[in-house]
Design a protein around this motif. Structure first.
Motif, PDB file in Angstrom:
ATOM      1  N   TYR A  35       0.728  -1.263  -0.100  1.00  0.00           N
ATOM      2  CA  TYR A  35      -0.160  -0.078  -0.106  1.00  0.00           C
ATOM      3  C   TYR A  35       0.931   1.237  -0.086  1.00  0.00           C
ATOM      4  CZ  TYR A  35      -4.158  -2.467   0.533  1.00  0.00           C
ATOM      5  OH  TYR A  35      -5.403  -3.442   0.027  1.00  0.00           O
ATOM      6  N   ARG A  83       8.516   4.878   3.871  1.00  0.00           N
ATOM      7  CA  ARG A  83       8.430   5.225   5.294  1.00  0.00           C
ATOM      8  C   ARG A  83       8.291   6.739   5.534  1.00  0.00           C
ATOM      9  NH1 ARG A  83       6.509   0.321   6.848  1.00  0.00           N
ATOM     10  NH2 ARG A  83       7.456  -1.095   5.736  1.00  0.00           N
ATOM     11  N   GLY A 121      -0.909  -7.424   7.960  1.00  0.00           N
ATOM     12  CA  GLY A 121      -1.618  -6.496   7.263  1.00  0.00           C
ATOM     13  C   GLY A 121      -2.873  -5.957   8.352  1.00  0.00           C
ATOM     14  N   ASP A 176      -8.578   3.065   9.664  1.00  0.00           N
ATOM     15  CA  ASP A 176      -8.403   1.662   9.326  1.00  0.00           C
ATOM     16  C   ASP A 176      -9.746   0.810   9.783  1.00  0.00           C
ATOM     17  OD1 ASP A 176      -5.841   1.973   8.243  1.00  0.00           O
ATOM     18  OD2 ASP A 176      -4.716   1.329   9.877  1.00  0.00           O
ATOM     19  N   ARG A 179     -13.178   1.823   7.479  1.00  0.00           N
ATOM     20  CA  ARG A 179     -12.997   1.736   6.094  1.00  0.00           C
ATOM     21  C   ARG A 179     -14.423   0.895   5.645  1.00  0.00           C
ATOM     22  NH1 ARG A 179      -7.575   0.723   5.794  1.00  0.00           N
ATOM     23  NH2 ARG A 179      -7.623   3.123   5.080  1.00  0.00           N
TER      24      ARG A 179
HETATM   25  O1  C5P Z   1       1.314  -1.803   8.113  1.00  0.00           O
HETATM   26  P1  C5P Z   1       1.531  -0.311   7.735  1.00  0.00           P
HETATM   27  O2  C5P Z   1       1.562   0.854   8.589  1.00  0.00           O
HETATM   28  O3  C5P Z   1       2.926  -0.263   6.802  1.00  0.00           O
HETATM   29  O4  C5P Z   1       0.650  -0.163   6.884  1.00  0.00           O
HETATM   30  C1  C5P Z   1       0.173   1.303   6.133  1.00  0.00           C
HETATM   31  C2  C5P Z   1      -1.025   1.531   5.838  1.00  0.00           C
HETATM   32  O5  C5P Z   1      -1.679   0.812   4.748  1.00  0.00           O
HETATM   33  C3  C5P Z   1      -2.148   1.054   7.130  1.00  0.00           C
HETATM   34  O6  C5P Z   1      -2.367   2.198   7.826  1.00  0.00           O
HETATM   35  C4  C5P Z   1      -3.449   0.916   6.389  1.00  0.00           C
HETATM   36  O7  C5P Z   1      -4.196   2.098   6.033  1.00  0.00           O
HETATM   37  C5  C5P Z   1      -2.828   0.463   4.869  1.00  0.00           C
HETATM   38  N1  C5P Z   1      -3.204  -1.080   4.943  1.00  0.00           N
HETATM   39  C6  C5P Z   1      -4.184  -1.569   4.490  1.00  0.00           C
HETATM   40  N2  C5P Z   1      -4.239  -2.875   4.120  1.00  0.00           N
HETATM   41  C7  C5P Z   1      -3.389  -3.975   4.685  1.00  0.00           C
HETATM   42  C8  C5P Z   1      -2.074  -3.198   4.992  1.00  0.00           C
HETATM   43  C9  C5P Z   1      -2.122  -1.714   4.872  1.00  0.00           C
HETATM   44  O8  C5P Z   1      -5.255  -1.120   4.298  1.00  0.00           O
HETATM   45  N3  C5P Z   1      -3.361  -5.178   4.369  1.00  0.00           N
END
Ligand code: C5P
Length: 215
Positions: A35, A83, A121, A176, A179
């Motif tokens: 993502y 990042r 994730g 998160d 959604r």
């Molecule tokens: O895990 P990380 O903080 O790197 O993920 C970044 C963003 O990507 C999360 O806040 C989320 O919004 C999105 N994400 C998602 N589905 C996933 C992994 C991440 O929507 N399977």
């Protein structure tokens, strides 16, 4: 075999998933990185992040791959560039679009096909891999998660107050969880592991044992 580890930001999914994979001799997939890479690519190409249709068609044209435990756009390893706070703040524009999620979920299934893999994730157990043999939902209290995030940021030279980290984290949690498609939730058959008060080795042993029981 597929082991899914889902949970909110800052619960320690990445480092745990990584270690679980190496203890089991499995591969590891960080789906947040996909993502993030899609978001970085859209920002670099100055795609209007408010245009869901444009984002969906754009994501279908970019070559994001996962190899050597790293995420690539074409032949560029973008593991560090994804990042930045700018990328983190913009991800929701893509993660909220069902057609973008469908594209990236498809990519995740392709990567996992025929492999023993630990994926981490938000939606892995509930949506992307509903038939995964072992599903874990890793969580911790908001304050513990914010402190862990603060330590991570400090390691890369960024010093933020716990209040600021907590505020950004609360905002991301809300996005998160609310959604429509792919929201953060534990699959019905996931084991919830709350890491408050647990040592990292205990968390690791707990998940490795859960996976071994299901082999
Ligand atoms: O895990 P990380 O903080 O790197 O993920 C970044 C963003 O990507 C999360 O806040 C989320 O919004 C999105 N994400 C998602 N589905 C996933 C992994 C991440 O929507 N399977």
């Amino acid at each position: 075999m597929i082991v899914t580890i889902d949970g909110p930001a800052g619960a320690g999914k990445s480092s745990i998933a990584h270690q679980v994979a190496s203890r089991l001799g499995f591969e590891f997939l960080d789906t947040g990185a996909l993502y993030r890479a899609a978001t970085l690519a859209a920002m670099r190409d100055s795609i209007n992040l408010d245009d869901a249709e444009r984002l969906a068609s754009f994501v279908g044209t970019i070559a994001i791959t996962w190899r050597d435990k790293a995420v690539w756009i074409d032949d560029e390893n973008v593991s560090e560039q994804i990042r930045t706070p700018e990328v983190t703040q913009s991800i929701r524009h893509l993660a909220d679009v069902p057609a973008v999620r469908a594209e990236l979920s498809q990519l995740q299934r392709q990567i996992a096909a025929g492999r023993n893999i630990v994926t981490e994730g938000r939606d892995q157990g509930a949506e992307v891999f509903p038939d995964a043999e072992c599903k874990v939902f890793l969580t911790a209290s908001p304050l513990e998660r914010a402190k862990r995030r603060m330590r991570q940021l400090a390691e890369s030279g960024r010093y933020l107050s716990v209040e600021d980290v907590l505020a950004a984290q609360n905002q991301r949690d809300l996005e998160d969880r609310l959604r429509d498609v792919g929201r953060l939730r534990a699959a019905d058959d996931a084991v919830v592991v709350n890491t408050d008060g647990m040592l990292p080795e205990q968390v690791l042993d707990t998940i490795v044992n859960l996976a071994k029981e299901r082999m």
